[in-house]
Design a protein around this motif. Structure first.
Motif, PDB file in Angstrom:
ATOM      1  N   SER A  43      26.765 -89.027 -33.240  1.00 56.76           N
ATOM      2  CA  SER A  43      26.532 -87.992 -32.236  1.00 56.76           C
ATOM      3  C   SER A  43      25.039 -87.839 -32.000  1.00 56.76           C
ATOM      4  CB  SER A  43      27.133 -86.655 -32.687  1.00 56.76           C
ATOM      5  OG  SER A  43      26.532 -86.217 -33.896  1.00 56.76           O
ATOM      6  N   TYR A  44      24.705 -87.419 -30.770  1.00 60.54           N
ATOM      7  CA  TYR A  44      23.306 -87.324 -30.341  1.00 60.54           C
ATOM      8  C   TYR A  44      23.099 -86.017 -29.597  1.00 60.54           C
ATOM      9  CZ  TYR A  44      23.524 -92.412 -31.029  1.00 60.54           C
ATOM     10  OH  TYR A  44      23.712 -93.668 -31.552  1.00 60.54           O
ATOM     11  N   SER A  45      21.947 -85.417 -29.821  1.00 61.13           N
ATOM     12  CA  SER A  45      21.601 -84.214 -29.078  1.00 61.13           C
ATOM     13  C   SER A  45      20.818 -84.539 -27.817  1.00 61.13           C
ATOM     14  CB  SER A  45      20.784 -83.258 -29.954  1.00 61.13           C
ATOM     15  OG  SER A  45      19.598 -83.897 -30.396  1.00 61.13           O
ATOM     16  N   ARG A  49      18.453 -91.110 -26.184  1.00 61.32           N
ATOM     17  CA  ARG A  49      18.691 -91.885 -27.398  1.00 61.32           C
ATOM     18  C   ARG A  49      20.124 -92.399 -27.443  1.00 61.32           C
ATOM     19  NH1 ARG A  49      17.134 -90.147 -33.618  1.00 61.32           N
ATOM     20  NH2 ARG A  49      17.520 -92.206 -34.532  1.00 61.32           N
ATOM     21  N   TRP A  50      21.047 -91.588 -26.953  1.00 65.69           N
ATOM     22  CA  TRP A  50      22.457 -91.998 -26.882  1.00 65.69           C
ATOM     23  C   TRP A  50      22.619 -93.237 -26.007  1.00 65.69           C
ATOM     24  CZ3 TRP A  50      25.520 -90.349 -22.295  1.00 65.69           C
ATOM     25  CH2 TRP A  50      26.869 -90.721 -22.375  1.00 65.69           C
ATOM     26  N   LYS A  51      22.013 -93.218 -24.823  1.00 61.60           N
ATOM     27  CA  LYS A  51      22.107 -94.369 -23.918  1.00 61.60           C
ATOM     28  C   LYS A  51      21.453 -95.599 -24.525  1.00 61.60           C
ATOM     29  CE  LYS A  51      22.589 -92.366 -19.316  1.00 61.60           C
ATOM     30  NZ  LYS A  51      21.976 -92.300 -17.958  1.00 61.60           N
ATOM     31  N   ALA A  52      20.329 -95.388 -25.236  1.00 66.55           N
ATOM     32  CA  ALA A  52      19.625 -96.528 -25.823  1.00 66.55           C
ATOM     33  C   ALA A  52      20.457 -97.214 -26.897  1.00 66.55           C
ATOM     34  CB  ALA A  52      18.291 -96.061 -26.406  1.00 66.55           C
ATOM     35  N   ASP A  53      21.302 -96.463 -27.597  1.00 63.54           N
ATOM     36  CA  ASP A  53      22.110 -97.027 -28.678  1.00 63.54           C
ATOM     37  C   ASP A  53      23.445 -97.587 -28.193  1.00 63.54           C
ATOM     38  OD1 ASP A  53      20.150 -96.372 -30.427  1.00 63.54           O
ATOM     39  OD2 ASP A  53      21.274 -94.862 -31.537  1.00 63.54           O
ATOM     40  N   THR A  54      23.864 -97.234 -26.976  1.00 63.86           N
ATOM     41  CA  THR A  54      25.171 -97.662 -26.473  1.00 63.86           C
ATOM     42  C   THR A  54      25.150 -99.136 -26.093  1.00 63.86           C
ATOM     43  OG1 THR A  54      25.645 -95.442 -25.619  1.00 63.86           O
ATOM     44  CG2 THR A  54      26.937 -97.260 -24.721  1.00 63.86           C
ATOM     45  N   LYS A  55      26.200 -99.850 -26.511  1.00 58.86           N
ATOM     46  CA  LYS A  55      26.314-101.273 -26.181  1.00 58.86           C
ATOM     47  C   LYS A  55      27.731-101.564 -25.692  1.00 58.86           C
ATOM     48  CE  LYS A  55      27.239-102.570 -31.014  1.00 58.86           C
ATOM     49  NZ  LYS A  55      27.296-101.173 -31.493  1.00 58.86           N
ATOM     50  N   PRO A  56      27.953-102.699 -25.023  1.00 58.07           N
ATOM     51  CA  PRO A  56      29.289-103.015 -24.502  1.00 58.07           C
ATOM     52  C   PRO A  56      30.344-102.989 -25.603  1.00 58.07           C
ATOM     53  CG  PRO A  56      27.661-104.519 -23.603  1.00 58.07           C
ATOM     54  CD  PRO A  56      26.955-103.728 -24.651  1.00 58.07           C
ATOM     55  N   GLY A  57      31.485-102.400 -25.271  1.00 62.41           N
ATOM     56  CA  GLY A  57      32.582-102.314 -26.229  1.00 62.41           C
ATOM     57  C   GLY A  57      32.645-101.001 -26.968  1.00 62.41           C
ATOM     58  N   ASP A  58      31.575-100.162 -26.889  1.00 63.42           N
ATOM     59  CA  ASP A  58      31.596 -98.862 -27.550  1.00 63.42           C
ATOM     60  C   ASP A  58      32.439 -97.878 -26.762  1.00 63.42           C
ATOM     61  OD1 ASP A  58      29.905 -99.736 -29.533  1.00 63.42           O
ATOM     62  OD2 ASP A  58      28.084 -98.911 -28.609  1.00 63.42           O
ATOM     63  N   THR A  59      33.186 -97.063 -27.472  1.00 62.59           N
ATOM     64  CA  THR A  59      33.800 -95.883 -26.872  1.00 62.59           C
ATOM     65  C   THR A  59      32.739 -94.788 -26.861  1.00 62.59           C
ATOM     66  OG1 THR A  59      36.038 -96.426 -27.593  1.00 62.59           O
ATOM     67  CG2 THR A  59      35.576 -94.109 -27.151  1.00 62.59           C
ATOM     68  N   ILE A 175      21.564 -80.483 -34.882  1.00 60.59           N
ATOM     69  CA  ILE A 175      21.576 -81.858 -35.354  1.00 60.59           C
ATOM     70  C   ILE A 175      20.171 -82.246 -35.809  1.00 60.59           C
ATOM     71  CG2 ILE A 175      22.004 -84.270 -34.754  1.00 60.59           C
ATOM     72  CD1 ILE A 175      23.998 -83.394 -32.762  1.00 60.59           C
ATOM     73  N   ALA A 176      20.047 -82.550 -37.070  1.00 60.06           N
ATOM     74  CA  ALA A 176      18.751 -82.973 -37.600  1.00 60.06           C
ATOM     75  C   ALA A 176      18.374 -84.316 -37.011  1.00 60.06           C
ATOM     76  CB  ALA A 176      18.820 -83.049 -39.124  1.00 60.06           C
ATOM     77  N   ALA A 177      17.122 -84.441 -36.584  1.00 61.52           N
ATOM     78  CA  ALA A 177      16.570 -85.698 -36.071  1.00 61.52           C
ATOM     79  C   ALA A 177      17.303 -86.202 -34.833  1.00 61.52           C
ATOM     80  CB  ALA A 177      16.580 -86.773 -37.154  1.00 61.52           C
TER      81      ALA A 177
END
Length: 346
Positions: A43-45, A49-59, A175-177
């Motif tokens: 989870s991301y606040s 950062r959420w978009k940067a970590d998302t890759k094809p195939g992720d829900t 959410i820390a960090a």
């Protein structure tokens, strides 16, 4: 190359949907972004950062909070990136007590160019499909629903969602960090309870397509398109509130009417693209039919296809974790199936 183009189409649809989520004009206190890769949920606040970590195939998804409680949960579930045939967009709405109350689901399937909208009403322990609509994915014109769409679960309790451990207590907790990840292992499934004997049966008659079945009188019945609606078909669900299991009977005017019945049945069974493990030819009260069983990981689906002079029908029963014969309502399903017949002289 074809699969690559399909995967690219899924990526475009996914990006468009994520942009829509983030541009919502509804005033909200906060949002929590999340993604899933296998059993790992994060989870991301912050959106970036959420978009940067998302890759094809992720829900992926977004939880919206209003007045310190969850108001809506958006989940985007893509097909396996190696196939890239479909993507599902779910919008769960919750009431003031934090209970799921409805689901609006759109499933886009590239093979067949299908965009199917389903609206579900959610009750404690079960969900009822209120209506469905199928359009051409590119033209958005209404079309007959005769092609395959993935059979996806509908959650009836927010705490049953795998993402729940990340949602519980937020936003009060913070959410820390800006990022938290944890492994969410699915619990071992509970064996289905033994069936209660059915001592009497009610009769349901579909006036649009002229068929009837017998079903347990305690089950809930819902017709997606009763007499008077302008859709080319209808889907009638018969659902056991105590188990959440159910039987779906779909009817559709058949453009292939007049052709050899065996050929029509063979064509119908291919509308389900899951691996087929068995099939049986049978007759239901004078109608030629074919029962086929399909599998997905941890899921079995049985579909019986029936043809008349002007229409075709599909009677379906699905099990998760267990063989179909082990399900509580398997005996009731067989009774519904065997009682199917045409009425009103059709």
């Amino acid at each position: 190359m074809a699969k690559l183009r399909q995967a690219q189409g899924i990526a475009v649809a996914l990006a468009a949907t994520l942009a829509g989520y983030c541009q919502s004009s509804t005033p909200l206190q906060s949002k929590l972004y999340f993604l899933n890769d296998g059993e790992l949920w994060c989870s991301y606040s912050t959106e970036s950062r959420w978009k940067a970590d998302t890759k094809p195939g992720d829900t992926v998804g977004i939880a919206e909070f209003t007045n310190a409680g969850i108001s809506r949960i958006f989940i985007t579930t893509p097909d396996d990136p190696g196939a890239g045939d479909w993507v599902a967009f779910d919008k769960y709405s919750l009431d003031a007590n934090g209970k799921l109350r409805s689901l609006e689901r759109t499933v886009n399937v590239l093979p067949g160019s299908i965009s199917q909208l389903e609206v579900w009403e959610i009750h404690p322990g079960y969900a009822v499909r209120q209506r469905s609509m199928t359009r051409d994915l590119h033209t958005l014109q209404l079309k007959e629903h005769g092609d395959w769409v993935p059979d996806l679960p509908v959650f009836t309790d927010v705490k049953a969602m795998p993402v729940w451990p990340l949602l519980a207590g937020w936003p009060k907790r913070g959410i820390a960090a800006g990022k938290v990840c944890l492994t969410v292992k699915r619990p071992s499934p509970t064996p289905p309870p033994a069936p209660e004997p059915v001592t009497s049966w009610s009769t349901y008659v579909d006036e649009r397509f002229g068929w009837s079945v017998e079903y347990p009188p305690t089950w809930i019945v819902n017709n997606s398109c009763p007499v008077g609606c302008d859709a080319p078909g209808d889907a009638v669900s018969f659902q056991d509130q105590s188990t959440g299991e159910g039987v779906l009977v779909s009817s559709l005017t058949d453009p292939a009417a007049g052709r050899n019945a065996g050929d029509r049945l063979a064509q119908l069974k291919r509308t389900n693209v899951n691996p087929q493990i068995s099939e049986t030819r049978l007759e239901l009260n004078g109608l030629l039919a074919l029962t086929a069983r399909y599998v997905q990981p941890e899921t079995q689906m049985e579909r019986t296809y029936v043809v008349s002079e002007s229409a075709h029908f599909e009677i379906g029963f699905t099990s998760v974790h267990w063989k179909i014969e082990q399900m509580t309502d398997y005996v009731a399903y067989l009774h519904i199936l065997k009682s199917f017949k045409l009425v009103n002289g059709r």
